[in-house]
Write a protein that holds these residues in place. Structure first.
Motif, PDB file in Angstrom:
ATOM      1  N   ASP A   1       0.805  -1.220   0.000  1.00 41.57           N
ATOM      2  CA  ASP A   1       0.000   0.000   0.000  1.00 41.57           C
ATOM      3  C   ASP A   1       0.841   1.276   0.000  1.00 41.57           C
ATOM      4  O   ASP A   1       0.321   2.371   0.194  1.00 41.57           O
ATOM      5  CB  ASP A   1      -0.967   0.017   1.193  1.00 41.57           C
ATOM      6  CG  ASP A   1      -0.249  -0.022   2.543  1.00 41.57           C
ATOM      7  OD1 ASP A   1       1.002   0.050   2.561  1.00 41.57           O
ATOM      8  OD2 ASP A   1      -0.937  -0.113   3.577  1.00 41.57           O
ATOM      9  N   PHE A   2       2.160   1.153  -0.236  1.00 45.68           N
ATOM     10  CA  PHE A   2       2.986   2.355  -0.285  1.00 45.68           C
ATOM     11  C   PHE A   2       2.641   3.171  -1.537  1.00 45.68           C
ATOM     12  O   PHE A   2       2.072   2.651  -2.499  1.00 45.68           O
ATOM     13  CB  PHE A   2       4.479   2.003  -0.258  1.00 45.68           C
ATOM     14  CG  PHE A   2       4.927   1.065  -1.347  1.00 45.68           C
ATOM     15  CD1 PHE A   2       5.019   1.479  -2.664  1.00 45.68           C
ATOM     16  CD2 PHE A   2       5.267  -0.249  -1.039  1.00 45.68           C
ATOM     17  CE1 PHE A   2       5.426   0.619  -3.669  1.00 45.68           C
ATOM     18  CE2 PHE A   2       5.683  -1.117  -2.043  1.00 45.68           C
ATOM     19  CZ  PHE A   2       5.760  -0.677  -3.354  1.00 45.68           C
TER      20      PHE A   2
ATOM     21  N   PHE B   1      -0.595   8.211   7.177  1.00 48.01           N
ATOM     22  CA  PHE B   1      -1.458   7.036   7.000  1.00 48.01           C
ATOM     23  C   PHE B   1      -1.031   5.916   7.949  1.00 48.01           C
ATOM     24  O   PHE B   1      -1.857   5.309   8.635  1.00 48.01           O
ATOM     25  CB  PHE B   1      -1.370   6.576   5.543  1.00 48.01           C
ATOM     26  CG  PHE B   1      -2.063   5.275   5.240  1.00 48.01           C
ATOM     27  CD1 PHE B   1      -3.436   5.190   5.205  1.00 48.01           C
ATOM     28  CD2 PHE B   1      -1.323   4.132   4.964  1.00 48.01           C
ATOM     29  CE1 PHE B   1      -4.084   3.991   4.908  1.00 48.01           C
ATOM     30  CE2 PHE B   1      -1.943   2.933   4.671  1.00 48.01           C
ATOM     31  CZ  PHE B   1      -3.331   2.864   4.647  1.00 48.01           C
ATOM     32  N   LEU B   2       0.282   5.655   8.021  1.00 50.97           N
ATOM     33  CA  LEU B   2       0.782   4.597   8.899  1.00 50.97           C
ATOM     34  C   LEU B   2       0.582   4.955  10.367  1.00 50.97           C
ATOM     35  O   LEU B   2       0.259   4.096  11.185  1.00 50.97           O
ATOM     36  CB  LEU B   2       2.265   4.348   8.617  1.00 50.97           C
ATOM     37  CG  LEU B   2       2.597   3.758   7.251  1.00 50.97           C
ATOM     38  CD1 LEU B   2       4.107   3.596   7.101  1.00 50.97           C
ATOM     39  CD2 LEU B   2       1.903   2.425   7.033  1.00 50.97           C
ATOM     40  N   SER B   3       0.760   6.239  10.696  1.00 53.67           N
ATOM     41  CA  SER B   3       0.581   6.672  12.078  1.00 53.67           C
ATOM     42  C   SER B   3      -0.862   6.513  12.520  1.00 53.67           C
ATOM     43  O   SER B   3      -1.153   6.020  13.622  1.00 53.67           O
ATOM     44  CB  SER B   3       1.011   8.135  12.220  1.00 53.67           C
ATOM     45  OG  SER B   3       0.798   8.599  13.534  1.00 53.67           O
TER      46      SER B   3
ATOM     47  N   THR C   1      -7.375   0.754  -3.719  1.00 57.32           N
ATOM     48  CA  THR C   1      -6.039   1.313  -3.551  1.00 57.32           C
ATOM     49  C   THR C   1      -6.033   2.136  -2.254  1.00 57.32           C
ATOM     50  O   THR C   1      -7.108   2.484  -1.720  1.00 57.32           O
ATOM     51  CB  THR C   1      -5.662   2.229  -4.723  1.00 57.32           C
ATOM     52  OG1 THR C   1      -6.487   3.403  -4.679  1.00 57.32           O
ATOM     53  CG2 THR C   1      -5.843   1.515  -6.056  1.00 57.32           C
ATOM     54  N   PRO C   2      -4.866   2.486  -1.716  1.00 55.14           N
ATOM     55  CA  PRO C   2      -4.828   3.302  -0.489  1.00 55.14           C
ATOM     56  C   PRO C   2      -5.591   4.614  -0.613  1.00 55.14           C
ATOM     57  O   PRO C   2      -6.290   5.017   0.318  1.00 55.14           O
ATOM     58  CB  PRO C   2      -3.329   3.533  -0.285  1.00 55.14           C
ATOM     59  CG  PRO C   2      -2.681   2.332  -0.874  1.00 55.14           C
ATOM     60  CD  PRO C   2      -3.522   1.999  -2.088  1.00 55.14           C
TER      61      PRO C   2
ATOM     62  N   VAL D   1      -7.906  14.235   2.009  1.00 59.09           N
ATOM     63  CA  VAL D   1      -7.245  12.962   1.708  1.00 59.09           C
ATOM     64  C   VAL D   1      -5.777  13.159   1.338  1.00 59.09           C
ATOM     65  O   VAL D   1      -4.908  12.422   1.786  1.00 59.09           O
ATOM     66  CB  VAL D   1      -7.998  12.220   0.577  1.00 59.09           C
ATOM     67  CG1 VAL D   1      -7.216  10.992   0.110  1.00 59.09           C
ATOM     68  CG2 VAL D   1      -9.384  11.808   1.060  1.00 59.09           C
ATOM     69  N   TRP D   2      -5.508  14.184   0.530  1.00 58.75           N
ATOM     70  CA  TRP D   2      -4.127  14.429   0.103  1.00 58.75           C
ATOM     71  C   TRP D   2      -3.371  15.364   1.060  1.00 58.75           C
ATOM     72  O   TRP D   2      -2.170  15.541   0.940  1.00 58.75           O
ATOM     73  CB  TRP D   2      -4.109  15.012  -1.303  1.00 58.75           C
ATOM     74  CG  TRP D   2      -4.212  13.996  -2.405  1.00 58.75           C
ATOM     75  CD1 TRP D   2      -3.190  13.444  -3.110  1.00 58.75           C
ATOM     76  CD2 TRP D   2      -5.413  13.421  -2.947  1.00 58.75           C
ATOM     77  NE1 TRP D   2      -3.671  12.558  -4.039  1.00 58.75           N
ATOM     78  CE2 TRP D   2      -5.031  12.523  -3.967  1.00 58.75           C
ATOM     79  CE3 TRP D   2      -6.780  13.585  -2.669  1.00 58.75           C
ATOM     80  CZ2 TRP D   2      -5.947  11.796  -4.716  1.00 58.75           C
ATOM     81  CZ3 TRP D   2      -7.691  12.852  -3.396  1.00 58.75           C
ATOM     82  CH2 TRP D   2      -7.283  11.973  -4.407  1.00 58.75           C
ATOM     83  N   ASN D   3      -4.107  15.994   1.971  1.00 61.40           N
ATOM     84  CA  ASN D   3      -3.510  16.894   2.967  1.00 61.40           C
ATOM     85  C   ASN D   3      -2.741  18.051   2.339  1.00 61.40           C
ATOM     86  O   ASN D   3      -1.658  18.429   2.794  1.00 61.40           O
ATOM     87  CB  ASN D   3      -2.579  16.117   3.911  1.00 61.40           C
ATOM     88  CG  ASN D   3      -3.324  15.138   4.777  1.00 61.40           C
ATOM     89  OD1 ASN D   3      -4.332  15.483   5.390  1.00 61.40           O
ATOM     90  ND2 ASN D   3      -2.853  13.903   4.823  1.00 61.40           N
ATOM     91  N   GLU D   4      -3.300  18.601   1.281  1.00 61.32           N
ATOM     92  CA  GLU D   4      -2.705  19.789   0.681  1.00 61.32           C
ATOM     93  C   GLU D   4      -3.787  20.540  -0.074  1.00 61.32           C
ATOM     94  O   GLU D   4      -4.880  20.020  -0.302  1.00 61.32           O
ATOM     95  CB  GLU D   4      -1.555  19.427  -0.257  1.00 61.32           C
ATOM     96  CG  GLU D   4      -1.940  18.527  -1.405  1.00 61.32           C
ATOM     97  CD  GLU D   4      -0.737  18.073  -2.215  1.00 61.32           C
ATOM     98  OE1 GLU D   4      -0.873  17.990  -3.442  1.00 61.32           O
ATOM     99  OE2 GLU D   4       0.327  17.798  -1.634  1.00 61.32           O
TER     100      GLU D   4
END
Length: 234
Positions: A74-75, A124-126, A162-163, A189-192
């Motif tokens: 999922d990277f 996402f991982l956090s 997908t992620p 979602v994209w944080n921008e």
């Protein structure tokens, strides 16, 4: 800075060399592959945090490689291509890519996109590690999203997202009935800041194809024309 490992899958040696120099100058570890098969072989033995994948390669092309790796990883994936047509961009996103760069590109553009994707992946991982159990499962009708296992099911059958698709669906399912504009979805979602929202529309269409029996007459993911998108309340 975490020692992120980046896979560069590019058959044009000069371009691959340039990308490797740019990334190593930023402190990233770089692993080189010259076709999709070599790229998958590297993934099998090395932890990778982001992949840059050219579309046109011998032995195994980039699209086939992306479809294969998305079954297990999922990277983030950034597609690299000499083609600039919209259809190539859409195809790459459909296959599971998170971003798209057209050749020729500048080092600053490449690094900005790499850094942006890695920041989002780290968040996402956090979130995946720290969210509490009572926030893990969202259910609307026969559609269920489990944030703990990152799995989605429809009437008990698994749905592969997908992620990025997962995060969009998660956002909508957290607040069923609430309408989100394409700009708001992009920013959350994209944080921008949302600059081009065509990417959101592509991902929404992909999600619909996967969770709706009849995507043209959706039960769950609906468009509110001129406003945005929502998950219909069960």
């Amino acid at each position: 800075m975490q020692n992120y490992q980046i896979l560069v899958c590019e058959d044009e040696v000069e371009i691959g060399n340039a990308i490797e120099i740019y990334l190593k100058n930023q402190g990233y570890g770089v692993h080189r592959a010259y076709n999709g098969k070599e790229g998958l072989d590297i993934l099998a033995r090395q932890t990778i945090h982001l992949a840059i994948v050219d579309l046109m390669m011998p032995v195994m092309d980039g699209l086939t490689m992306i479809m294969t790796l998305r079954q297990s990883y999922d990277f983030p994936v950034i597609v690299l291509s000499a083609k600039s047509e919209d259809m190539d961009k859409i195809t790459g996103l459909n296959m599971g890519a998170d971003d798209y760069i057209t050749k020729p590109f500048t080092p600053m553009e490449l690094l900005a996109r790499v850094n942006s994707q890695l920041r989002r992946y780290a968040k996402f991982l956090s979130l995946k590690e720290h969210q509490s159990e009572d926030e893990q499962v969202y259910t609307v009708g026969g559609l269920e999203l489990n944030n703990n296992t990152k799995e989605v099911t429809l009437d008990g059958n698994p749905v592969k997202l997908t992620p990025i698709e997962f995060r969009i669906l998660q956002l909508l399912m957290k607040n069923p009935g609430r309408v989100y504009s394409a700009e708001e979805i992009y920013e959350r979602v994209w944080n921008e800041e949302a600059i081009a929202t065509d990417t959101v529309m592509v991902h929404i269409r992909n999600i619909r194809e996967k969770i709706e029996i009849d995507p043209r007459n959706p039960r769950y993911l609906k468009v509110v024309w001129g406003v945005g998108y929502k998950i219909e309340k069960g």
